[in-house]
Write a protein that holds these residues in place. Structure first.
Motif, PDB file in Angstrom:
ATOM      1  N   SER A  22       3.666  10.557  12.736  1.00 16.91           N
ATOM      2  CA  SER A  22       4.199  11.165  11.527  1.00 16.91           C
ATOM      3  C   SER A  22       3.269  12.218  10.921  1.00 16.91           C
ATOM      4  O   SER A  22       2.068  12.249  11.196  1.00 16.91           O
ATOM      5  N   THR A  23       3.864  13.063  10.077  1.00 19.82           N
ATOM      6  CA  THR A  23       3.092  14.083   9.372  1.00 19.82           C
ATOM      7  C   THR A  23       1.992  13.443   8.529  1.00 19.82           C
ATOM      8  O   THR A  23       0.849  13.913   8.501  1.00 19.82           O
ATOM      9  N   SER A  24       2.326  12.335   7.836  1.00 19.58           N
ATOM     10  CA  SER A  24       1.335  11.673   6.987  1.00 19.58           C
ATOM     11  C   SER A  24       0.182  11.124   7.817  1.00 19.58           C
ATOM     12  O   SER A  24      -0.977  11.114   7.375  1.00 19.58           O
ATOM     13  N   SER A  25       0.480  10.641   9.029  1.00 17.64           N
ATOM     14  CA  SER A  25      -0.586  10.132   9.894  1.00 17.64           C
ATOM     15  C   SER A  25      -1.528  11.270  10.304  1.00 17.64           C
ATOM     16  O   SER A  25      -2.748  11.138  10.224  1.00 17.64           O
ATOM     17  N   TRP A  26      -0.949  12.399  10.719  1.00 19.42           N
ATOM     18  CA  TRP A  26      -1.784  13.528  11.126  1.00 19.42           C
ATOM     19  C   TRP A  26      -2.595  14.066   9.956  1.00 19.42           C
ATOM     20  O   TRP A  26      -3.735  14.515  10.126  1.00 19.42           O
ATOM     21  N   GLN A  44       5.113  -6.398   1.240  1.00 22.05           N
ATOM     22  CA  GLN A  44       3.791  -5.852   0.896  1.00 22.05           C
ATOM     23  C   GLN A  44       3.469  -4.601   1.706  1.00 22.05           C
ATOM     24  O   GLN A  44       3.552  -4.603   2.933  1.00 22.05           O
ATOM     25  N   GLN A  45       3.129  -3.528   1.016  1.00 21.36           N
ATOM     26  CA  GLN A  45       2.773  -2.284   1.678  1.00 21.36           C
ATOM     27  C   GLN A  45       1.335  -2.369   2.176  1.00 21.36           C
ATOM     28  O   GLN A  45       0.423  -2.670   1.404  1.00 21.36           O
ATOM     29  N   LEU A  46       1.124  -2.110   3.463  1.00 26.03           N
ATOM     30  CA  LEU A  46      -0.207  -2.151   4.058  1.00 26.03           C
ATOM     31  C   LEU A  46      -0.535  -0.809   4.685  1.00 26.03           C
ATOM     32  O   LEU A  46       0.308  -0.221   5.373  1.00 26.03           O
ATOM     33  N   VAL A  47      -1.762  -0.336   4.454  1.00 23.32           N
ATOM     34  CA  VAL A  47      -2.238   0.905   5.053  1.00 23.32           C
ATOM     35  C   VAL A  47      -3.667   0.689   5.541  1.00 23.32           C
ATOM     36  O   VAL A  47      -4.287  -0.340   5.268  1.00 23.32           O
ATOM     37  N   VAL A  48      -4.174   1.673   6.264  1.00 22.47           N
ATOM     38  CA  VAL A  48      -5.527   1.593   6.826  1.00 22.47           C
ATOM     39  C   VAL A  48      -6.564   1.321   5.734  1.00 22.47           C
ATOM     40  O   VAL A  48      -6.464   1.836   4.614  1.00 22.47           O
ATOM     41  N   ASP A  49      -7.537   0.489   6.068  1.00 23.78           N
ATOM     42  CA  ASP A  49      -8.684   0.110   5.229  1.00 23.78           C
ATOM     43  C   ASP A  49      -8.383  -1.060   4.294  1.00 23.78           C
ATOM     44  O   ASP A  49      -9.276  -1.500   3.573  1.00 23.78           O
ATOM     45  N   MET A  50      -7.149  -1.574   4.293  1.00 19.23           N
ATOM     46  CA  MET A  50      -6.867  -2.757   3.479  1.00 19.23           C
ATOM     47  C   MET A  50      -7.316  -4.004   4.235  1.00 19.23           C
ATOM     48  O   MET A  50      -7.418  -4.009   5.467  1.00 19.23           O
ATOM     49  N   THR A  51      -7.603  -5.067   3.504  1.00 26.35           N
ATOM     50  CA  THR A  51      -8.042  -6.318   4.110  1.00 26.35           C
ATOM     51  C   THR A  51      -7.360  -7.490   3.429  1.00 26.35           C
ATOM     52  O   THR A  51      -6.779  -7.345   2.351  1.00 26.35           O
ATOM     53  N   GLY A  52      -7.429  -8.677   4.072  1.00 30.24           N
ATOM     54  CA  GLY A  52      -6.902  -9.878   3.446  1.00 30.24           C
ATOM     55  C   GLY A  52      -5.894 -10.615   4.299  1.00 30.24           C
ATOM     56  O   GLY A  52      -5.643 -10.266   5.459  1.00 30.24           O
ATOM     57  N   ASP A  97       4.744   5.876  11.275  1.00 28.32           N
ATOM     58  CA  ASP A  97       3.751   6.399  10.343  1.00 28.32           C
ATOM     59  C   ASP A  97       2.481   5.554  10.291  1.00 28.32           C
ATOM     60  O   ASP A  97       1.540   5.879   9.574  1.00 28.32           O
ATOM     61  N   GLY A  98       2.436   4.455  11.054  1.00 27.71           N
ATOM     62  CA  GLY A  98       1.231   3.631  11.077  1.00 27.71           C
ATOM     63  C   GLY A  98       1.016   2.806   9.826  1.00 27.71           C
ATOM     64  O   GLY A  98      -0.022   2.176   9.670  1.00 27.71           O
ATOM     65  N   GLN A  99       2.011   2.787   8.931  1.00 32.35           N
ATOM     66  CA  GLN A  99       1.928   2.001   7.704  1.00 32.35           C
ATOM     67  C   GLN A  99       2.976   0.889   7.753  1.00 32.35           C
ATOM     68  O   GLN A  99       3.973   1.001   8.464  1.00 32.35           O
ATOM     69  N   VAL A 100       2.750  -0.164   6.988  1.00 28.51           N
ATOM     70  CA  VAL A 100       3.644  -1.329   7.053  1.00 28.51           C
ATOM     71  C   VAL A 100       4.346  -1.522   5.719  1.00 28.51           C
ATOM     72  O   VAL A 100       3.714  -1.617   4.673  1.00 28.51           O
ATOM     73  N   GLY A 101       5.674  -1.559   5.765  1.00 27.91           N
ATOM     74  CA  GLY A 101       6.501  -1.805   4.593  1.00 27.91           C
ATOM     75  C   GLY A 101       7.635  -2.745   4.962  1.00 27.91           C
ATOM     76  O   GLY A 101       7.610  -3.371   6.033  1.00 27.91           O
ATOM     77  N   PRO A 102       8.649  -2.860   4.142  1.00 28.82           N
ATOM     78  CA  PRO A 102       9.736  -3.817   4.373  1.00 28.82           C
ATOM     79  C   PRO A 102      10.396  -3.720   5.751  1.00 28.82           C
ATOM     80  O   PRO A 102      10.689  -4.744   6.369  1.00 28.82           O
ATOM     81  N   ARG A 103      10.629  -2.499   6.250  1.00 25.42           N
ATOM     82  CA  ARG A 103      11.315  -2.366   7.540  1.00 25.42           C
ATOM     83  C   ARG A 103      10.455  -2.875   8.695  1.00 25.42           C
ATOM     84  O   ARG A 103      10.955  -3.534   9.614  1.00 25.42           O
ATOM     85  N   THR A 104       9.170  -2.571   8.639  1.00 23.55           N
ATOM     86  CA  THR A 104       8.279  -3.050   9.706  1.00 23.55           C
ATOM     87  C   THR A 104       8.113  -4.564   9.632  1.00 23.55           C
ATOM     88  O   THR A 104       8.122  -5.255  10.669  1.00 23.55           O
ATOM     89  N   TRP A 105       7.956  -5.098   8.413  1.00 24.05           N
ATOM     90  CA  TRP A 105       7.871  -6.564   8.268  1.00 24.05           C
ATOM     91  C   TRP A 105       9.128  -7.226   8.835  1.00 24.05           C
ATOM     92  O   TRP A 105       9.057  -8.227   9.546  1.00 24.05           O
ATOM     93  N   ALA A 106      10.321  -6.670   8.489  1.00 24.05           N
ATOM     94  CA  ALA A 106      11.578  -7.266   8.951  1.00 24.05           C
ATOM     95  C   ALA A 106      11.662  -7.298  10.462  1.00 24.05           C
ATOM     96  O   ALA A 106      12.084  -8.292  11.067  1.00 24.05           O
ATOM     97  N   ALA A 107      11.244  -6.209  11.102  1.00 21.38           N
ATOM     98  CA  ALA A 107      11.302  -6.143  12.566  1.00 21.38           C
ATOM     99  C   ALA A 107      10.341  -7.149  13.212  1.00 21.38           C
ATOM    100  O   ALA A 107      10.678  -7.795  14.211  1.00 21.38           O
TER     101      ALA A 107
END
Length: 252
Positions: free
Chosen positions: A43-47, A187-195, A239-249
């Motif tokens: 994705s554009t945001s990833s680049w 839960q929205q997850l992006v690079v550098d988050m932990t837990g 986009d390398g980020q995790v939101g509802p659609r990625t969690w559902a899959a």
């Protein structure tokens, strides 16, 4: 030619070298960011994060760019390997000082731009670092007060906080898979988050046959690369980020 912003202060020279080389290839290609995203599958945001030095691109992204512009793939991957090693050794507090971007939504508060549909705003790694530092300062002050109080000389030293160890204990409820670390589906997850949410994500990626590089609760480059592979596998926006659609899959 693009007018690039200065790279984050303190970025390792090996990483800076890779980013500079990627920028040169992008400029030489004459492609816009959307065109690059369409032709590489990232994705554009990833680049934007890769070119900005805020995230290390996965090996696959570097290879895709090299092949797209006709660059020496082997040489560029060698530069990436050195940068990847340096990136792994960076301090946890070295996350880029870049604020999140927001856009207005129709249903109330702003949502983070560039997510896969989550209603929760993107968390800034800077705020997470500041909060963690504040909490550490409070704990340190309390510990010092206890140890310096009258009669405290014979007291044992405060216990050292142990590293959290995560495990994957899968169970299926209401047609969905859970790994025992978190039950979130939004839960929205992006690079550098932990837990624990990140550990849950890593377990679900592993269950899907996509290795995240370990179950450590840290959203690093390997986990991001695994998320991208999962999004491609399930036909989601990449986009390398995790939101509802990625969690559902991943939970299905």
């Amino acid at each position: 030619m693009a007018r690039w912003r200065a790279l984050p202060t303190g970025l390792d020279p090996a990483v800076a070298k890779l980013v500079s080389r990627l920028r040169q290839l992008k400029d030489a290609s004459g492609r816009t960011m959307p065109e690059l995203a369409k032709e590489t599958g990232y994705s554009t945001s990833s680049w934007e994060r890769y070119f900005g030095g805020r995230a290390l691109p996965p090996r696959e992204a570097v290879e895709a760019l090299a092949r797209l512009v006709g660059a020496d793939v082997v040489r560029l991957l060698a530069v990436h390997e050195v940068a990847d090693e340096a990136w792994r050794k960076r301090p946890s507090s070295a996350a880029a000082d870049v604020p999140p971007r927001f856009e207005e939504t129709e249903n109330g508060p702003p949502a983070a731009a560039g997510t896969d549909g989550g209603a929760e705003p993107r968390r800034s790694s800077v705020w997470r670092t500041l909060l963690a530092a504040g909490a550490g300062a409070v704990v340190g002050a309390v510990t010092t007060a206890l140890l310096t109080a009258p009669g405290a000389g014979a007291r044992p030293a405060a216990a050292v906080t142990q590293r959290v160890v995560y495990a994957c204990e899968f169970s299926r409820r209401d047609g969905l898979w859970y790994a025992g670390n978190s039950t979130t589906r939004t839960q929205q997850l992006v690079v550098d988050m932990t837990g624990s949410d990140v550990a849950e994500l890593q377990c679900l990626l592993q269950r899907a046959g996509i290795t995240p590089g370990g179950i450590d609760g840290s959203f690093g480059p390997l986990t991001e690369a695994a998320v991208i592979r999962a999004q491609k596998k399930f036909g989601l926006d990449v986009d390398g980020q995790v939101g509802p659609r990625t969690w559902a899959a991943l939970r299905r």
